[in-house]
Design an enzyme around this catalytic site. Structure first.
Site, PDB file in Angstrom:
ATOM      1  CB  THR A 323      -0.921   0.063   1.233  1.00  0.00           C
ATOM      2  OG1 THR A 323      -0.141   0.367   2.396  1.00  0.00           O
ATOM      3  CG2 THR A 323      -1.656  -1.248   1.440  1.00  0.00           C
ATOM      4  CD  GLU A 324      -2.020   4.215  -1.633  1.00  0.00           C
ATOM      5  OE1 GLU A 324      -3.073   4.805  -1.909  1.00  0.00           O
ATOM      6  OE2 GLU A 324      -1.844   2.992  -1.836  1.00  0.00           O
ATOM      7  CB  ALA A 325      -0.471   3.741   3.956  1.00  0.00           C
TER       8      ALA A 325
END
Length: 660
Positions: A323-325
């Site tokens: 995830t980009e997180a």
């Protein structure tokens, strides 16, 4: 004497002045310093101060109903917002739409990386992210309304290449969040799902002479935290606020889940299968694009289902979901926990993940689409009069090695059924997604095509492929009529040659044996040999070359078949429905060259796809090979029969004899 930095939320918020630039952390519904947002809202409502703040944030941080940054909607509290996502603070978004505040919608990764630029005292950030989208100053510069005048994005040229320069905004106040803090302000994150950009944000505010306010769950004694467990050193922190449990939830839907915090690992074999509906059809078709041993990012909506399908098909161990997180590996969470992962391999900071993405680390991404137009542009940021924001969409879609946009064909009441392996449209959606021109350009189809980026658009009833000429219809679901169910609900006519049927397995409520396809375990079944005529038939219909390893697998199967024949063979290859990345044509031609030198007497191939014929011929010519790529099956067979007869007459097993 050491200073005890633990104070109340009201005392901390009292340090914020009118006109300050405030940044806050959080990703969707996770890791939000709710107590700080609530205290800021309370002070403003009661006193009218601080006013005219600038809010800077990356991902949306709220529940879309008034929590998180949604608390900051009161008129006069904010005068400017620089954010990647406005959808989770709808009243703030409405204020921007109504020209009541200045607003910029920039890519999430860019804002994330700008924190580091601020921390280092740099004027801004050079990036190619955003070129030819609405962020490009030639197309709006990320400004969301008419009152937003200043340019904070510029086009610059470096060594003959275009770049965007994003101007950094100095930060006065940083809201960050952790789990534990000691009186000196050292912060750990052992119970947080994500670390996000807290370190970079704190450093950016501290180095600008600003203040850093950290929300935590508890206070521990000095010396309790191990050095490597401290994620934010106390030298960067001015104030520590202990939040009540309700305002320090892991996310709005979960008080605390140790599996999302990486404290325990849990079995995931019991994950429920998705029901066979439009969403699962889309996810199943998109799952055929998964790159084995590749790194993948999945967006919200229909793409989320790919994770479930991968688990159902036992593909998960062969791919790494991210995830980009900042989550790497494991099973991606959904709902209120989106952005986190169960059984993650590791969690890195958000800005570091975007470094990886921007540098081309993603092998594939699947993202949603609100609108798509005839040249392949996609809009997810502003549509139907609603300012949503791009989030990490631009960073991810521009830099992934392949892109699969996934979503229903129409929206608003769409109802479908699967009957006897066919798709039936029971009720059409009220609104079209495939428009003549998108309202806002979040992804540039022409720019992707220019760079040779493979792009698909997957819906429940058909699949489109991006070409230099625009969208081409390449697959249709069984039971779907092209004129009635597809073209009648589009504002433009795509390229239509001879689209293939979508794989029948997608429409059966049983496992698809997808792993065998992705591992090329059944490639040998695509090869047959006619000993009497000495012709090797290779059926690559519907097969896809995703990586060089696919070519290696095919080479192995063909060499084994030729060696079993015991002599040079004449080959005929069916390339109808075959797909290959532009970057792999030369590798594919190199395989053919090797086979011609060692195993083939002659070879020919056919496909109705004119673009594929052209690309294949170009690749073969570059290696000095005869570009025998026909449009019709009959022509290819006639050629190889003729070549086979000539070979026999000359008593030679070479293509030179066939040419004679």
């Amino acid at each position: 004497m050491k200073k005890n930095k633990v104070i109340t939320a009201a005392e901390a918020i009292a340090l914020i002045g009118d006109g300050d630039v405030v940044t806050t952390t959080g990703f969707v519904q996770s890791c939000i310093p709710e107590a700080l947002h609530a205290a800021l809202e309370e002070r403003f409502v009661e006193t009218g101060a601080p006013k005219n703040l600038t809010l800077i944030m990356t991902a949306g941080a709220g529940d879309s109903k008034g929590l998180g940054t949604g608390r900051l909607h009161h008129k006069g509290l904010l005068s400017r917002v620089i954010a990647a996502n406005f959808g989770r603070m709808p009243k703030v978004a409405q204020a921007a739409t109504n020209n009541e505040i200045v607003g910029y919608n920039l890519p999430q990764g860019v804002i994330s990386q700008l924190y580091r630029a601020c921390a280092a005292g740099q004027p801004g950030l050079f990036s190619k992210v955003g070129l030819h989208t609405y962020v490009d100053p030639r197309h709006g510069g990320g400004r969301v309304n008419a009152v937003t005048q200043d340019e904070i994005v510029k086009v610059v040229e470096v060594d003959g290449e275009e770049w965007l320069f994003y101007k950094a905004t100095k930060i006065d106040v940083a809201f960050i969040r952790g789990t534990s803090a000691d009186p000196s302000g050292n912060i750990s994150m052992e119970k947080e799902a994500l670390t996000l950009d807290s370190l970079a944000q704190a450093m950016a505010a501290r180095n600008n002479g600003g203040i850093v306010i950290a929300q935590v769950e508890r206070i521990v004694d000095d010396g309790f935290l191990l050095p490597k467990d401290v994620r934010i050193p106390g030298i960067l922190v001015d104030c520590v606020v202990v939040a009540e449990p309700e305002q320090h939830r892991m996310n709005y839907g979960v008080q605390f889940n140790p599996a999302l915090a990486g404290q325990i690992r849990v079995p995931v074999t019991g994950i429920a299968r998705m029901k066979l509906d439009a969403r699962k059809i889309i996810a199943r078709r998109a799952a055929f694009e998964l790159p084995l041993n590749g790194v993948v990012n999945l967006g919200v909506g229909a793409p989320e289902g790919i994770s479930s399908v991968a688990n159902e098909e036992k593909v998960t161990p062969y791919i790494t979901l991210t995830t980009e997180a900042g989550a790497v590996g494991g099973v991606l969470a959904s709902g209120s926990s989106f952005g986190a992962a169960t059984n993650a391999d590791c969690i890195i900071d958000q800005n570091q993940m975007f470094d990886f993405y921007d540098g081309g680390g993603l092998d594939m991404t699947s993202l949603g689409m609100a609108e798509c137009d005839e040249v392949g542009n996609v809009n997810t940021s502003c549509f139907g009069g609603k300012l949503n924001g791009c989030g990490g969409f631009i960073n991810i879609s521009q830099n992934a090695r392949s892109v699969v946009f996934a979503g229903t064909f129409t929206v608003g009441g769409l109802d479908v059924a699967i009957e006897n392996g066919s798709l039936k449209i029971l009720q059409e959606g009220k609104s079209q997604k495939f428009l003549k021109r998108v309202e806002q350009n979040t992804f540039s189809g022409p720019y992707a095509s220019e760079r040779g980026q493979p792009v698909l658009y997957v819906t429940e009833r058909c699949v489109f492929q991006l070409t230099k000429q625009g969208l081409e219809l390449i697959e249709v679901a069984p039971g779907v009529d092209i004129e009635r169910d597809i073209l009648a609900h589009m504002a433009f006519k795509p390229i239509v040659n001879e689209p293939a049927l979508m794989d029948a397995r997608i429409f059966r409520d049983e496992p698809m044996d997808l792993l065998s396809d992705l591992l090329n375990l059944k490639l040998c079944e695509r090869v047959s040999y006619d000993a009497e005529r000495n012709i090797l038939f290779l059926n690559l219909e519907g097969w896809q070359v995703r990586t060089k390893s696919d070519i290696d697998d095919l080479r192995k199967v063909l060499v084994e078949a030729c060696e079993k024949a015991g002599k040079r063979v004449n080959s005929v290859v069916n390339h109808d429905g075959f797909r290959i990345s532009d970057a792999l044509y030369d590798d594919y031609a190199e395989m053919i060259e090797h086979l011609m030198e060692e195993h083939y007497a002659t070879t020919t191939r056919y496909t109705t796809n004119g673009f594929l014929r052209l690309k294949m011929q170009e690749a073969l010519k570059k290696r000095g090979l005869a570009p025998h790529v026909f449009e019709r099956k009959e022509d290819a067979h006639a050629f190889v029969e003729r070549a086979s007869s000539v070979n026999a007459a000359f008593g030679e097993d070479t293509e030179e004899a066939a040419a004679a």
